[in-house]
Design a protein around this motif. Sequence first.
Motif, PDB file in Angstrom:
ATOM      1  N   THR A 239      -3.721  46.239 -99.698  1.00 16.42           N
ATOM      2  CA  THR A 239      -3.363  45.243 -98.679  1.00 16.42           C
ATOM      3  C   THR A 239      -4.470  44.195 -98.629  1.00 16.42           C
TER       4      THR A 239
ATOM      5  N   GLN B  89      -2.308  50.684 -90.226  1.00 18.49           N
ATOM      6  CA  GLN B  89      -1.852  49.977 -89.015  1.00 18.49           C
ATOM      7  C   GLN B  89      -2.895  50.109 -87.902  1.00 18.49           C
ATOM      8  N   ASN B  90      -3.444  51.333 -87.764  1.00 17.95           N
ATOM      9  CA  ASN B  90      -4.454  51.545 -86.719  1.00 17.95           C
ATOM     10  C   ASN B  90      -5.728  50.753 -87.012  1.00 17.95           C
TER      11      ASN B  90
ATOM     12  N   MET C  12       0.512  49.061 -95.803  1.00 12.04           N
ATOM     13  CA  MET C  12       0.756  48.791 -94.378  1.00 12.04           C
ATOM     14  C   MET C  12       1.808  49.738 -93.806  1.00 12.04           C
TER      15      MET C  12
ATOM     16  N   PRO D  42       0.092  54.810 -91.187  1.00 12.48           N
ATOM     17  CA  PRO D  42      -0.450  54.667 -89.830  1.00 12.48           C
ATOM     18  C   PRO D  42      -1.949  54.344 -89.839  1.00 12.48           C
TER      19      PRO D  42
ATOM     20  N   SER E 173       0.957  43.296 -98.654  1.00 14.96           N
ATOM     21  CA  SER E 173       0.718  44.705 -98.924  1.00 14.96           C
ATOM     22  C   SER E 173       1.584  44.991-100.141  1.00 14.96           C
TER      23      SER E 173
ATOM     24  N   LEU F 136      -5.960  47.953 -88.592  1.00 17.27           N
ATOM     25  CA  LEU F 136      -5.751  46.532 -88.306  1.00 17.27           C
ATOM     26  C   LEU F 136      -5.647  46.263 -86.806  1.00 17.27           C
ATOM     27  N   ALA F 137      -5.093  47.223 -86.058  1.00 19.38           N
ATOM     28  CA  ALA F 137      -5.028  47.059 -84.599  1.00 19.38           C
ATOM     29  C   ALA F 137      -6.458  46.948 -84.059  1.00 19.38           C
TER      30      ALA F 137
END
Length: 386
Positions: A282, A354-355, A348, A351, A372, A357-358
């Motif tokens: 990504t 995603q976490n 992406m 999880p 990605s 990037l959060a």
Amino acid sequence: MQSFTHSLVKPAPPPSTYPNATTTSSTRRHHCQISSSRRHSNTTLVVSQQQPPADHIGDLNLVPIGDSLKPRPKPLSITDLAPAPMHGSNLRVAYQGVPGAYSEAAAGKAYPNCDAIPCDQFEVAFQSVELWIADRAVLPVENSLGGSIHRNYDLLLRHKLHIVGEVQLPVHHCLLALPGIQKEYLTRVISHPQALAQCEHTLTKLGLNVTREAVDDTAGAAEFVAINNLRDTAAIASARAAELYGLEILANGIQDDSGNITRFVMLAREPIVPRIDRPFKTSIVFAHEKGTSVLFKVLSAFAFRNISLTKIESRPHRSHPIRVVDDADGGTAKHFEYLFYVDFEASMAEPRAQNALAEVQEFTSFLRVLGSYPMDMTPWSPSRED
Ligand SMILES: O=C(O)C(=O)C[C@]1(C(=O)O)C=C[C@@H](O)C=C1
């Protein structure tokens, strides 16, 4: 360089395509005839090359180079970017350069049966996808010897295309000159700046007494030598460019490292759906406003989740290039502001990505996922010629 004109010709021959890239022959694998087709109207934009004016030809001591210089399609330029044609059966892939450029070979590796469309600038390759003239653009972003191609990082941000894949292409450079020319006659070597950088030490070792000049692409350099019958100038380009433009190979494999590799990314109007059934990478870009400790926090968001970073690149933050910090006693500090481009090894769809990037979003003032996409997992073969 030389001047060209465009002509609309009707009807046009169908563009030839790349043979399947799994062919392992050591001879040229890619024979892509490039034209920008408008199949819906039965006309084809064929870009023809006129003979250069006599004053460009130099001493007119022309060397016969046979059919190899018959008119070829010319790269797209800004003025060609008219409304989009209908889809043909093959994927249309824009690249910067002329036939014989490494970017064309990368297009063939990424999309074996594509119609490769030459463009005279990177910007035009982006625009040709945005305007539906092409379906994909293939763009060099870094080389194992020369480093990052910064211009393309800037363009990735300026345009809204998505990275949908990557290819890593072994780059095998040759020194090309007109037939019969010996190295001792040369006073100049021309090529793409990256190619000149990748061959810097070998050129010195060859003992050539030459100046080095940068041009837009490697194959364009070969074409320039051939069209202008330049007897004192060599080009650094691929063996395929030698074949296309009727030049002779004076030295083969002149890159400073036999494992010379350029990484290209493929761009599309839509992102692909990320998956977890194969290795994905990504690419993101972010900016922050609070000094270098933020960078440490951002990177730790990946480290704590065991996500490896494969690349980090910083570029000037053009809309806020300087941060001024006034200290009443000590004067005014002027810090440069950067955008950070990071590639990490995760999809992406995972999880943990995603976490991560959060969390990154909490520390940054700007964050964009550039794409990605599946990693290029082709086996390592540094000695292969392309
Ligand atoms: O000039 C070419 O043939 C290109 O495809 C461009 C390019 C580059 O921009 O890095 C691509 C691969 C090589 O590293 C040298 C040049």
